[in-house]
Write a protein that holds these residues in place. Structure first.
Motif, mmCIF file in Angstrom:
data_model
loop_
_atom_site.group_PDB
_atom_site.id
_atom_site.type_symbol
_atom_site.label_atom_id
_atom_site.label_comp_id
_atom_site.label_asym_id
_atom_site.label_seq_id
_atom_site.Cartn_x
_atom_site.Cartn_y
_atom_site.Cartn_z
ATOM 1 N N VAL A 105 0.798 -1.224 0.000
ATOM 2 C CA VAL A 105 0.000 0.000 0.000
ATOM 3 C C VAL A 105 0.834 1.279 0.000
ATOM 4 N N VAL A 133 -3.155 4.653 5.363
ATOM 5 C CA VAL A 133 -3.783 3.599 4.570
ATOM 6 C C VAL A 133 -5.295 3.761 4.579
ATOM 7 N N ILE A 248 -4.953 -1.245 -3.006
ATOM 8 C CA ILE A 248 -3.574 -0.931 -3.392
ATOM 9 C C ILE A 248 -3.559 0.297 -4.301
ATOM 10 N N ASN A 251 -4.104 3.656 -2.585
ATOM 11 C CA ASN A 251 -3.024 4.104 -1.720
ATOM 12 C C ASN A 251 -1.758 4.470 -2.464
#
Length: 733
Positions: A105, A133, A248, A251
């Motif tokens: 991330v 996150v 993913i 981020n």
């Protein structure tokens, strides 16, 4: 009977039974049947003759074609099997190398720096910002839906690649006159995430020429690279769920303004978490993904809002927004937060980054939080004053520049403007980077040296035509700005009226080496002139350096190191790694000498060349400065609360037209300090009037004279500026 039986052959079904004795008549009956049975045999032979008749060229070509098609089919399915096996092998290898989702991330190579003002409020960001996150479930649905509508409407239904999207992108590229792989890529969010992960290749500084080279390699668009990207995307689809892939992406994606990821973008642009963004704000963030730098709202808010309107339209078409919701978002476009509107701290933040420890600022690998000395109210005051003067008193189209620094007496910088354009990042900072001649603003250090060595402000010096021989240069005959001389005058009047000849005489009397030592003690560390012109400010310095030196006078004679950092700690830590950097240093002159100098400088503002800087209700002290040919104009001064310095000039060193330090710089200083002191209770300056000063004033008043003739005072009041100068026109080139 025989003819009749010939027309009616026996039943063939009788053959299903064993042979039985028959009469001779019956035995002779099947003869006609034998004839009729032979006919079908002859009829069967006819097609064989016809097939032979279709031989020749047509039959040969048909056979060749059939053989070729069978060959193509055999090769195709065998090749397809090999390709499928290779793809499966490649996907399997990539799959085995993929880490857990949580490890992907945050992929930044650099850390971030978050700056807080003196009250603890965030006002600036530097480096690669990562707000924290977020997940596909925790972000605002407005942001999630905007990204899906813009980047990949079929994200939850495809298997990592979208043949339909690729074909459509190629068609658009060809129609627009580009190559098939140039421009639109048709990439899914999974493929974009694979590219963000650089297909698993991590950045190692020793293996790459630079981080830029690494990122350029990650963004390659060759056919081979696209193939590897597709394999990586397929492996990701097998390894992670759709929401994990989207997490993913949310981020790692760069969203402009130094922000990596949705949380950093939401905080950077709107001052709120990604879970709370509105439809208009979510559409603006999603719109940045195609061109995060050029579309960033901190660079061009209108362009970013226009792009967001397109995204809102896509969300409406795909059912993420109703007509009413979409119209509300269009009617109320996203606006920047106050900190973002200020362009992330501008000159001040850049200065803190340049002066802080390199491994925690410019090259940090960690996320750092810096508490600074910035006062947002004072910063706004300085920016408003700059804007007011250039809008109201500077000729339109002028290229003249100016800079402002406001600090406390201990060197804590409270505001900084490094140029006319106040909302910038990474621009040339004239307050800290421009080395310019200081002119008469250097003279207080000449008189500080004299006071430190025992002189009084009321001691006299003869102002008269003066020449001296300089070894290697010949005779040098300096003159006053007014081209007049005033005979025997006090040191106080010499400073008040910014006379050159008395300043040189005092400097030579006390020793120019000692003057240089005092100036350096107050923090002027630039290369100071060695000759007698030192007293006239021919040496170069920066505005922040000069303002810090004046702060040393205000605090009672101690040196000052201007500073902006008060605390530095890593994100998540409670204990700071670094405390205040800068502040009050060693004593340079006695407190009594400093207080007498403040009294002399107060005369400059109340009754001398700096009268345009006077503040209603407040005692103020300062000094004007104008260099040769008016290439630089200064005014630096202070009240009991704050020190402020102003420089004005052209970046290319072109002379100013009709401007001296007593004119526009003094007015900028006045406008700044009026706003800075708004709401504060006036307090007197820490100055010491020399013995006999009151008696001298009474004698001068009764005689109608004084340290300055009544005619000169009247002319200076009418004309403005230093004695004998012309009225201050608008700046022009």
């Amino acid at each position: 009977m025989a003819k009749k039986s010939g027309r009616k052959p026996p039943l063939v079904a009788d053959r299903r039974y064993p042979a039985q004795p028959r009469s001779s008549k019956a035995a002779s009956a099947p003869k006609p049947k034998a004839k009729t049975a032979a006919k079908p045999a002859r009829r069967k032979a006819a097609p064989a003759r016809r097939s032979r008749s279709r031989g020749g060229i047509r039959g040969f070509l048909g056979a060749i074609l059939g053989w070729f098609l069978r060959l193509v089919w055999r090769l195709t399915w065998r090749f397809s099997m090999v390709v499928a096996l290779l793809v499966a092998l490649g996907v399997g290898v990539i799959y085995a190398s993929l880490p857990e989702m949580s490890a992907l991330v945050d992929g930044r190579a650099r850390g971030s720096v978050t700056m807080q003002d003196r009250e603890g409020a965030v006002f600036a960001w530097r480096g690669d910002q990562f707000g924290g996150v977020v997940t596909a479930e925790s972000v605002s649905p407005n942001l999630k839906n905007a990204i899906l509508a813009t980047e990949d409407r079929r994200f939850y239904s495809h298997f990592g690649i979208s043949p339909r999207g690729i074909i459509g992108a190629i068609r658009i590229n060809l129609r627009e006159g580009r190559g098939p792989l140039s421009g639109h890529g048709g990439s899914t969010i999974t493929q974009q995430t694979a590219k963000l992960l650089c297909l698993g290749v991590e950045y190692v500084a020793s293996e790459w020429k630079s981080q830029a080279a690494y990122e350029a390699d990650c963004r390659q668009g060759s056919l081979w690279r696209k193939g590897k990207e597709a394999l990586y995307a397929l492996a990701m689809e097998l390894k992670y769920s759709k929401d994990e892939i989207l997490t993913i992406y949310l981020n790692r994606a760069y969203m402009g303004g130094g922000a990596y990821g949705a949380e950093a973008a939401a905080q950077r642009f709107f001052g709120k978490p990604a879970s709370a963004v509105t439809a208009a704000e979510g559409a603006m963030i999603a719109g940045l993904l195609t061109a995060p730098t050029s579309l960033a709202p901190t660079n061009n808010l209108e362009r970013s809002q226009n792009r967001a309107a397109v995204v809102i339209g896509l969300m409406r078409e795909q059912g993420y927004l109703t007509e009413a919701q979409a119209q509300a978002a269009l009617d109320n476009p996203a606006e920047l937060s106050e900190a973002a509107e200020a362009r992330a701290g501008g000159y001040f933040a850049d200065w803190v980054m340049s002066t802080g420890p390199e491994f925690f600022t410019r090259n940090t690998a960690d996320d750092v939080i810096i508490r600074t000395t910035l006062d947002r109210r004072l910063q706004t005051a300085a920016e408003d004053a700059m804007r007011y003067i250039f809008e109201e008193k500077v000729k339109e189209g002028s290229k003249a520049q100016a800079a402002i620094v406001v600090m406390s007496a201990d060197g804590a910088v409270r505001a900084m403007v490094g140029g006319r354009d106040t909302k910038v990042t990474g621009a040339f900072n004239r307050a800290t980077q421009a080395l310019r001649q200081t002119g008469s603003s250097f003279k207080p250090f000449v008189y500080a040296t004299a006071l430190e060595t025992g002189y009084s402000p009321l001691d006299t010096v003869v102002d008269e035509p003066f020449c001296m021989t300089i070894p290697g240069s010949g005779q040098w005959c300096p003159d006053n700005y007014t081209h007049k001389h005033y005979g025997q005058i006090t040191l106080a009047r010499a400073l008040r009226d910014s006379l050159n000849v008395p300043a040189i005489k005092v400097s030579e009397q006390v020793g120019r080496d000692l003057v240089r030592q005092v100036a350096e003690g107050f923090g002027i560390r630039s290369d100071l002139a060695a000759g007698p012109a030192l007293a006239l400010g021919v040496s170069e310095s920066t505005l922040i350096e000069m303002t810090g030196a004046y702060a040393g006078i205000l605090n009672g004679g101690s040196s000052v190191t201007p500073y902006g950092l008060t605390e530095l700690k890593l994100q998540g830590d409670d204990a700071p790694l670094i405390d205040k950097v800068g502040g009050i240093g060693e004593r340079v002159i006695r407190t009594e000498a400093a207080q007498q100098l403040i009294w002399m400088m107060e005369q400059v503002v109340s009754d001398g060349t700096g009268h345009r800087a006077a503040l209603p209700g407040w005692q103020a002290a300062g000094k004007t400065g104008t260099t040769q040919s008016a290439r630089d104009a200064w005014f630096i001064g202070f009240t009991s609360q704050y020190v402020a310095g102003v420089w004005m000039g052209y970046d290319d060193n072109t002379p100013l037209s009709g401007v001296t330090g007593a004119g526009l710089p003094a007015e900028i200083w006045h406008e700044t300090m009026v706003r800075v002191h708004e709401g504060l209770t006036p307090t007197p300056l820490p100055m010491m009037e020399p013995a006999g000063a009151a008696q001298a004033r009474d004698q001068n008043a009764s005689s109608g004279g004084g340290l300055e003739s009544g005619v000169e005072r009247l002319l200076r009041g009418l004309l403005g500026g230093e004695p004998g100068t012309a009225p201050q026109p608008q700046v022009r080139r």
